[in-house]
Design a protein around this motif. Structure first.
Motif, PDB file in Angstrom:
ATOM      1  N   UNK A  40       0.830  -1.215   0.000  1.00  0.00           N
ATOM      2  CA  UNK A  40       0.000   0.000   0.000  1.00  0.00           C
ATOM      3  C   UNK A  40       0.862   1.262   0.000  1.00  0.00           C
ATOM      4  N   UNK A  41       1.944   1.262   0.768  1.00  0.00           N
ATOM      5  CA  UNK A  41       2.851   2.414   0.788  1.00  0.00           C
ATOM      6  C   UNK A  41       3.492   2.637  -0.581  1.00  0.00           C
ATOM      7  N   UNK A  42       3.838   1.546  -1.248  1.00  0.00           N
ATOM      8  CA  UNK A  42       4.452   1.649  -2.574  1.00  0.00           C
ATOM      9  C   UNK A  42       3.495   2.286  -3.565  1.00  0.00           C
ATOM     10  N   UNK A  43       2.247   1.863  -3.530  1.00  0.00           N
ATOM     11  CA  UNK A  43       1.248   2.430  -4.444  1.00  0.00           C
ATOM     12  C   UNK A  43       1.012   3.909  -4.136  1.00  0.00           C
ATOM     13  N   UNK A  44       0.969   4.245  -2.847  1.00  0.00           N
ATOM     14  CA  UNK A  44       0.738   5.636  -2.455  1.00  0.00           C
ATOM     15  C   UNK A  44       1.914   6.520  -2.863  1.00  0.00           C
ATOM     16  N   UNK A  45       3.132   6.084  -2.568  1.00  0.00           N
ATOM     17  CA  UNK A  45       4.320   6.896  -2.865  1.00  0.00           C
ATOM     18  C   UNK A  45       4.503   7.080  -4.366  1.00  0.00           C
ATOM     19  N   UNK A  46       4.247   6.032  -5.143  1.00  0.00           N
ATOM     20  CA  UNK A  46       4.439   6.115  -6.590  1.00  0.00           C
ATOM     21  C   UNK A  46       3.516   7.141  -7.223  1.00  0.00           C
ATOM     22  N   UNK A  47       2.320   7.320  -6.651  1.00  0.00           N
ATOM     23  CA  UNK A  47       1.323   8.223  -7.226  1.00  0.00           C
ATOM     24  C   UNK A  47       1.435   9.656  -6.709  1.00  0.00           C
ATOM     25  N   UNK A  48       2.371   9.924  -5.818  1.00  0.00           N
ATOM     26  CA  UNK A  48       2.503  11.273  -5.276  1.00  0.00           C
ATOM     27  C   UNK A  48       2.951  12.259  -6.350  1.00  0.00           C
ATOM     28  N   UNK A  49       2.551  13.495  -6.167  1.00  0.00           N
ATOM     29  CA  UNK A  49       2.987  14.599  -7.023  1.00  0.00           C
ATOM     30  C   UNK A  49       3.133  15.813  -6.118  1.00  0.00           C
ATOM     31  N   UNK A  50       3.763  16.891  -6.574  1.00  0.00           N
ATOM     32  CA  UNK A  50       3.901  18.067  -5.700  1.00  0.00           C
ATOM     33  C   UNK A  50       2.577  18.534  -5.112  1.00  0.00           C
ATOM     34  N   UNK A  51       1.498  18.516  -5.900  1.00  0.00           N
ATOM     35  CA  UNK A  51       0.205  18.986  -5.388  1.00  0.00           C
ATOM     36  C   UNK A  51      -0.389  18.000  -4.395  1.00  0.00           C
ATOM     37  N   UNK A  52      -0.402  16.710  -4.751  1.00  0.00           N
ATOM     38  CA  UNK A  52      -1.025  15.726  -3.868  1.00  0.00           C
ATOM     39  C   UNK A  52      -0.216  15.536  -2.601  1.00  0.00           C
ATOM     40  N   UNK A  53       1.118  15.622  -2.717  1.00  0.00           N
ATOM     41  CA  UNK A  53       1.955  15.457  -1.537  1.00  0.00           C
ATOM     42  C   UNK A  53       1.739  16.558  -0.531  1.00  0.00           C
ATOM     43  N   UNK A  54       1.651  17.806  -0.996  1.00  0.00           N
ATOM     44  CA  UNK A  54       1.449  18.935  -0.093  1.00  0.00           C
ATOM     45  C   UNK A  54       0.080  18.850   0.549  1.00  0.00           C
ATOM     46  N   UNK A  55      -0.925  18.433  -0.230  1.00  0.00           N
ATOM     47  CA  UNK A  55      -2.285  18.355   0.311  1.00  0.00           C
ATOM     48  C   UNK A  55      -2.385  17.270   1.375  1.00  0.00           C
ATOM     49  N   UNK A  56      -1.717  16.142   1.151  1.00  0.00           N
ATOM     50  CA  UNK A  56      -1.798  15.040   2.092  1.00  0.00           C
ATOM     51  C   UNK A  56      -0.997  15.318   3.359  1.00  0.00           C
ATOM     52  N   UNK A  57       0.118  16.031   3.188  1.00  0.00           N
ATOM     53  CA  UNK A  57       1.002  16.240   4.336  1.00  0.00           C
ATOM     54  C   UNK A  57       0.372  17.130   5.396  1.00  0.00           C
ATOM     55  N   UNK A  58      -0.477  18.073   4.965  1.00  0.00           N
ATOM     56  CA  UNK A  58      -1.046  19.002   5.928  1.00  0.00           C
ATOM     57  C   UNK A  58      -1.839  18.344   7.035  1.00  0.00           C
ATOM     58  N   UNK A  59      -2.973  17.684   6.721  1.00  0.00           N
ATOM     59  CA  UNK A  59      -3.772  17.059   7.753  1.00  0.00           C
ATOM     60  C   UNK A  59      -3.052  15.941   8.453  1.00  0.00           C
ATOM     61  N   UNK A  60      -2.240  15.161   7.712  1.00  0.00           N
ATOM     62  CA  UNK A  60      -1.600  14.004   8.313  1.00  0.00           C
ATOM     63  C   UNK A  60      -0.607  14.394   9.377  1.00  0.00           C
ATOM     64  N   UNK A  61       0.024  15.548   9.219  1.00  0.00           N
ATOM     65  CA  UNK A  61       1.034  15.963  10.184  1.00  0.00           C
ATOM     66  C   UNK A  61       0.441  16.657  11.406  1.00  0.00           C
ATOM     67  N   UNK A  62      -0.859  16.875  11.402  1.00  0.00           N
ATOM     68  CA  UNK A  62      -1.473  17.544  12.532  1.00  0.00           C
ATOM     69  C   UNK A  62      -1.490  16.634  13.745  1.00  0.00           C
ATOM     70  N   UNK A  63      -1.410  17.194  14.958  1.00  0.00           N
ATOM     71  CA  UNK A  63      -1.460  16.367  16.159  1.00  0.00           C
ATOM     72  C   UNK A  63      -2.814  15.711  16.292  1.00  0.00           C
TER      73      UNK A  63
END
Length: 240
Positions: free
Chosen positions: A217-240
């Motif tokens: 699952x991590x491989x599929x997620x990482x392979x599909x990342x792009x600058x836009x999707x990565x920034x969007x995903x990182x925001x909520x995920x990094x929240x406490x």
């Protein structure tokens, strides 16, 4: 005793030399103008297309494509990867620290200069890999990538490979745009210690703390990342 005709002969010789010297100098200048400005990159292309000392049957383009984009399955994208990372992989294949039936033979057949040249060539290519379809990743997989799992001693994948899978520095390659199957296969190789060429065995430890389902699952997620999707995903995920 010097002959009286010697000055005349010397003068004639000088005229002949000057007459012949001009085209010779022009020819030399023409050769210099045609010489590639970046011999590592130029010669590396020949290795990629012909296989160099490894032979035409093992030319890089057979698996990695004309533009170094990979085959979308198990042969990775090479175009645009860091030169230092590509060179290290070639050296590791050559000395056995990274094992692969075909790549090990190819790297051993090439001399050190050819390995350097072909690494420089692929590093210079633009990234033209076809986009990987986005994966419907579970929230826990997104969290694993961006935040890790302190309870299992897992640091975030993003800390080394970037929130958009863009890679961080020459030692941590990009993951975005790589074939998901290739990334999953590398997890399997690290887990079994088939691959052991990362500093301090970090990837071996990570792979063994993740389940095969998680690495797929991590491989599929990482392979599909792009600058836009990565920034969007990182925001909520990094929240406490």
């Amino acid at each position: 005793m010097v002959s009286e005709g010697a000055p005349a002969i010397a003068s004639l010789s000088g005229l002949v030399f000057r007459a012949l010297g001009l085209p010779v100098m022009l020819l030399a200048a023409g050769c210099a103008a045609e010489r590639p400005t970046d011999p590592f990159t130029a010669t590396g292309e020949l290795v990629a297309l012909s296989g160099g000392d490894a032979g035409p049957g093992r030319a890089c383009i057979a698996c990695h494509g004309l533009q170094g984009q990979g085959d979308g399955e198990l042969a990775p994208r090479l175009a645009g990867l860091p030169f230092g990372y590509l060179l290290k992989q070639m050296e590791d294949y050559a000395d056995g620290r990274r094992a692969h039936p075909q790549m090990s033979e190819i790297a051993k057949a090439l001399d050190a200069r050819s390995r350097r040249e072909v690494a420089a060539y692929y590093a210079s290519l633009p990234v033209r890999a076809a986009p990987v379809p986005p994966a419907a990743a579970a929230p826990r997989i997104v969290a694993l990538y961006h935040r890790g799992d302190p309870g299992r001693g897992l640091q975030a994948c993003a800390s080394c490979h970037g929130p958009a899978g863009e890679g961080v520095g020459p030692a941590n390659p990009p993951l975005s745009g790589q074939p998901p199957g290739y990334l999953a296969a590398q997890f399997d190789r690290w887990r079994s210690s088939e691959r052991r060429n990362d500093p301090q065995n970090l990837m071996l430890e990570i792979a063994r703390r993740l389940s095969p389902e998680e690495t797929t699952a991590l491989s599929a997620y990482a392979a599909a990342l792009s600058p836009a999707s990565g920034a969007a995903s990182a925001g909520p995920a990094a929240s406490p």
